[in-house]
Design a protein around this motif. Structure first.
Motif, PDB file in Angstrom:
ATOM      1  N   LEU A 162       0.809  -1.221   0.000  1.00 42.37           N
ATOM      2  CA  LEU A 162       0.000   0.000   0.000  1.00 42.37           C
ATOM      3  C   LEU A 162       0.839   1.266   0.000  1.00 42.37           C
ATOM      4  O   LEU A 162       0.318   2.354  -0.279  1.00 42.37           O
ATOM      5  CB  LEU A 162      -0.942  -0.004   1.206  1.00 42.37           C
ATOM      6  N   THR A 163       2.128   1.168   0.297  1.00 42.61           N
ATOM      7  CA  THR A 163       2.990   2.348   0.248  1.00 42.61           C
ATOM      8  C   THR A 163       3.430   2.678  -1.179  1.00 42.61           C
ATOM      9  O   THR A 163       3.964   3.766  -1.416  1.00 42.61           O
ATOM     10  CB  THR A 163       4.251   2.151   1.100  1.00 42.61           C
ATOM     11  N   VAL A 164       3.225   1.766  -2.115  1.00 41.78           N
ATOM     12  CA  VAL A 164       3.689   1.984  -3.491  1.00 41.78           C
ATOM     13  C   VAL A 164       2.753   2.953  -4.206  1.00 41.78           C
ATOM     14  O   VAL A 164       1.539   2.732  -4.247  1.00 41.78           O
ATOM     15  CB  VAL A 164       3.758   0.642  -4.252  1.00 41.78           C
ATOM     16  N   PRO A 165       3.259   4.026  -4.778  1.00 42.96           N
ATOM     17  CA  PRO A 165       2.408   4.949  -5.537  1.00 42.96           C
ATOM     18  C   PRO A 165       1.697   4.232  -6.686  1.00 42.96           C
ATOM     19  O   PRO A 165       2.319   3.462  -7.424  1.00 42.96           O
ATOM     20  CB  PRO A 165       3.404   5.984  -6.070  1.00 42.96           C
ATOM     21  N   GLY A 166       0.415   4.464  -6.799  1.00 43.88           N
ATOM     22  CA  GLY A 166      -0.363   3.828  -7.858  1.00 43.88           C
ATOM     23  C   GLY A 166      -1.202   2.668  -7.384  1.00 43.88           C
ATOM     24  O   GLY A 166      -2.086   2.213  -8.114  1.00 43.88           O
ATOM     25  N   VAL A 167      -0.953   2.162  -6.175  1.00 43.04           N
ATOM     26  CA  VAL A 167      -1.807   1.107  -5.628  1.00 43.04           C
ATOM     27  C   VAL A 167      -3.072   1.762  -5.073  1.00 43.04           C
ATOM     28  O   VAL A 167      -3.002   2.564  -4.138  1.00 43.04           O
ATOM     29  CB  VAL A 167      -1.086   0.310  -4.526  1.00 43.04           C
ATOM     30  N   ASP A 168      -4.209   1.428  -5.649  1.00 46.87           N
ATOM     31  CA  ASP A 168      -5.471   2.020  -5.197  1.00 46.87           C
ATOM     32  C   ASP A 168      -5.977   1.346  -3.930  1.00 46.87           C
ATOM     33  O   ASP A 168      -6.429   2.004  -3.003  1.00 46.87           O
ATOM     34  CB  ASP A 168      -6.519   1.904  -6.315  1.00 46.87           C
ATOM     35  N   ARG A 169      -5.879   0.019  -3.897  1.00 46.60           N
ATOM     36  CA  ARG A 169      -6.322  -0.748  -2.734  1.00 46.60           C
ATOM     37  C   ARG A 169      -5.922  -2.202  -2.952  1.00 46.60           C
ATOM     38  O   ARG A 169      -5.570  -2.604  -4.063  1.00 46.60           O
ATOM     39  CB  ARG A 169      -7.848  -0.655  -2.544  1.00 46.60           C
ATOM     40  N   LEU A 170      -6.019  -3.000  -1.901  1.00 51.37           N
ATOM     41  CA  LEU A 170      -5.817  -4.434  -2.014  1.00 51.37           C
ATOM     42  C   LEU A 170      -7.165  -5.110  -2.203  1.00 51.37           C
ATOM     43  O   LEU A 170      -8.187  -4.651  -1.687  1.00 51.37           O
ATOM     44  CB  LEU A 170      -5.127  -4.980  -0.761  1.00 51.37           C
ATOM     45  N   THR A 171      -7.158  -6.204  -2.958  1.00 50.27           N
ATOM     46  CA  THR A 171      -8.383  -6.958  -3.203  1.00 50.27           C
ATOM     47  C   THR A 171      -8.156  -8.397  -2.758  1.00 50.27           C
ATOM     48  O   THR A 171      -7.078  -8.740  -2.279  1.00 50.27           O
ATOM     49  CB  THR A 171      -8.772  -6.899  -4.691  1.00 50.27           C
ATOM     50  N   GLY A 172      -9.137  -9.246  -2.927  1.00 46.77           N
ATOM     51  CA  GLY A 172      -8.970 -10.630  -2.482  1.00 46.77           C
ATOM     52  C   GLY A 172      -9.877 -11.582  -3.217  1.00 46.77           C
ATOM     53  O   GLY A 172     -10.562 -12.397  -2.602  1.00 46.77           O
TER      54      GLY A 172
END
Length: 237
Positions: A162-172
């Motif tokens: 989540l610290t990486v620029p461009g990651v909107d959110r995590l999914t599953g």
């Protein structure tokens, strides 16, 4: 997970289509076909005199593939050049070869911006229409909701991603946003851990670049330096 939740998860996974390699064999990144289709459709929706129909993305040559550097997600295609096959309707306002070439260029450009290794773009005209074609409808896939990671190392990996620029959110969509398991080394040594991260990419950055940085960030935050694969399940357009 209840029976109803399991059924909903399976239905959503089936809607993702195939899992396509993003980048090359050393990148360790995959993207769902449904998401890639949505990005390609969005790229051509404003083209004049053309209406895009069915779009499929798959391996250009099943014999021309490579062994991925990390274990792929379940049922994912191996890395290799891809083929985009698309149907379209066109008006006679422009010569058909001109319309087809504009469409081919737009589709190839969108694939490049995603990070797909494109080998071919096959087009088939299905109809000629007398009046201006309406813009190609773009069905926005249901965006996977954000999912919280589990305890311990899964939470560490999720935080790093989540610290990486461009990651909107995590999914599953395949179970958990961060999945940690063991992979056999093949040389008799102890198994090495493998991490799979599922995520949505925000607008403004190439999906492949974001995923590469996630792989590096997750690999560095865990002390045993596991192998890491990334599955892109949504792209914000």
């Amino acid at each position: 997970m209840t029976a109803e939740q399991w059924a909903r998860t399976v239905r959503h996974q089936l809607g993702l289509g195939r899992l396509l390699p993003l980048g090359g064999p050393r990148d360790g990144v995959w993207i769902s076909e449904e998401v890639a289709q949505g990005v390609l459709r969005a790229a051509v929706r404003d083209l004049p005199d053309v209406r895009l129909g069915d779009v499929r993305i798959g391996l250009a040559d099943p014999e021309d593939t490579h062994e991925p550097a990390v274990p792929p997600p379940p049922s994912a295609l191996p890395p290799g050049p891809l083929r985009v096959s698309a149907e379209f309707e066109a008006t006679p306002a422009r010569p058909l070869p001109v319309t087809a070439e504009r469409l081919r260029t737009a589709l190839a450009g969108a694939a490049l911006l995603l990070g797909l290794e494109l080998g071919e773009v096959d087009l088939r005209v299905t109809a000629l229409v007398d009046e201006d074609a309406e813009p190609s409808p773009v069905r926005q896939p249901e965006l996977p909701r954000a999912v919280a990671a589990g305890p311990g190392d899964e939470a560490l990996a999720a935080g790093a991603a989540l610290t990486v620029p461009g990651v909107d959110r995590l999914t599953g969509l395949l179970g958990r946003p961060v999945h940690i398991g063991d992979r056999e080394t093949g040389d008799g040594s102890l198994p090495r851990r493998h991490v799979r991260v599922e995520l949505a990419v925000g607008a403004g950055r190439r999906a492949l670049d974001v995923a590469r940085e996630v792989r590096a960030a997750v690999g560095e935050v865990l002390p045993d330096r596991p192998t890491v694969a990334v599955l892109v399940t949504a792209v914000v357009i």
